[in-house]
Design a protein around this motif. Sequence first.
Motif, PDB file in Angstrom:
ATOM      1  N   UNK A  80      46.921  16.950  -0.336  1.00  0.00           N
ATOM      2  CA  UNK A  80      47.255  15.541  -0.531  1.00  0.00           C
ATOM      3  C   UNK A  80      48.757  15.319  -0.705  1.00  0.00           C
ATOM      4  N   UNK A  81      49.484  16.336  -1.128  1.00  0.00           N
ATOM      5  CA  UNK A  81      50.944  16.228  -1.166  1.00  0.00           C
ATOM      6  C   UNK A  81      51.493  16.130   0.251  1.00  0.00           C
ATOM      7  N   UNK A  82      50.966  16.960   1.147  1.00  0.00           N
ATOM      8  CA  UNK A  82      51.379  16.897   2.554  1.00  0.00           C
ATOM      9  C   UNK A  82      50.993  15.540   3.147  1.00  0.00           C
ATOM     10  N   UNK A  83      49.795  15.067   2.823  1.00  0.00           N
ATOM     11  CA  UNK A  83      49.338  13.766   3.327  1.00  0.00           C
ATOM     12  C   UNK A  83      50.235  12.645   2.807  1.00  0.00           C
ATOM     13  N   UNK A  84      50.574  12.720   1.545  1.00  0.00           N
ATOM     14  CA  UNK A  84      51.449  11.711   0.938  1.00  0.00           C
ATOM     15  C   UNK A  84      52.813  11.692   1.617  1.00  0.00           C
ATOM     16  N   UNK A  85      53.416  12.865   1.760  1.00  0.00           N
ATOM     17  CA  UNK A  85      54.745  12.940   2.372  1.00  0.00           C
ATOM     18  C   UNK A  85      54.727  12.482   3.821  1.00  0.00           C
ATOM     19  N   UNK A  86      53.701  12.896   4.556  1.00  0.00           N
ATOM     20  CA  UNK A  86      53.586  12.515   5.960  1.00  0.00           C
ATOM     21  C   UNK A  86      53.434  11.006   6.103  1.00  0.00           C
TER      22      UNK A  86
END
Length: 198
Positions: A80-86
């Motif tokens: 979800x960190x990757x999803x948030x940043x993306x």
Amino acid sequence: MLTKDAERILDEELIKLFIKGDMRAFDDIYAFFNPKLYRFIFSLVKTEEDTEDLVHEVFVKVWENRKSLRKYAAFESYLFTIAYNTTVNFLKSRVKSSQYIEYIKSVQVAVCDAPYVDEVNNDEINEKLWSLIEMMPTRQREVFKMKHFQNYSYKEIAEILNISINTVENHMVKSHKFLKERFGESYLLILLFIHLFL
């Protein structure tokens, strides 16, 4: 298909297989997280086409960077960190579009003028935001993440944590007050990056 146990918590062995490049493990992880990831991203971008593209991009990034994952138990936070940043990067690229500005107005979030937005360092915002979130009391932080990064409703959070909806609301009010005090005038912009609305 994942077993009922795997639906409650991803097995460490599955994550290990995924990191080694096992496509069956990837398929299981995709099937498990795709619905939640889709809900989270759609709540931010509001269009099915963009959501589908971003979900695909997130899973590609997770696959390509799988060997950087070290703590198996933290896989969901990692995802979800990757999803948030993306998603934030995608939203930032849309800030100058007139259609996007109209969308921001439609959800009643005041956006600062474009030059200010252009000067925002996304990495700095992201680093400061996560640092402040980690400073929140444990339960408050848990509720905040479930609401904003996993897109659970207040009712769902209350049921999962076995607390009242009123308690959930109190945690959310306190968490936003905490962030507002520390971000000051730029807080509305931070809300844009967090979830586009209060």
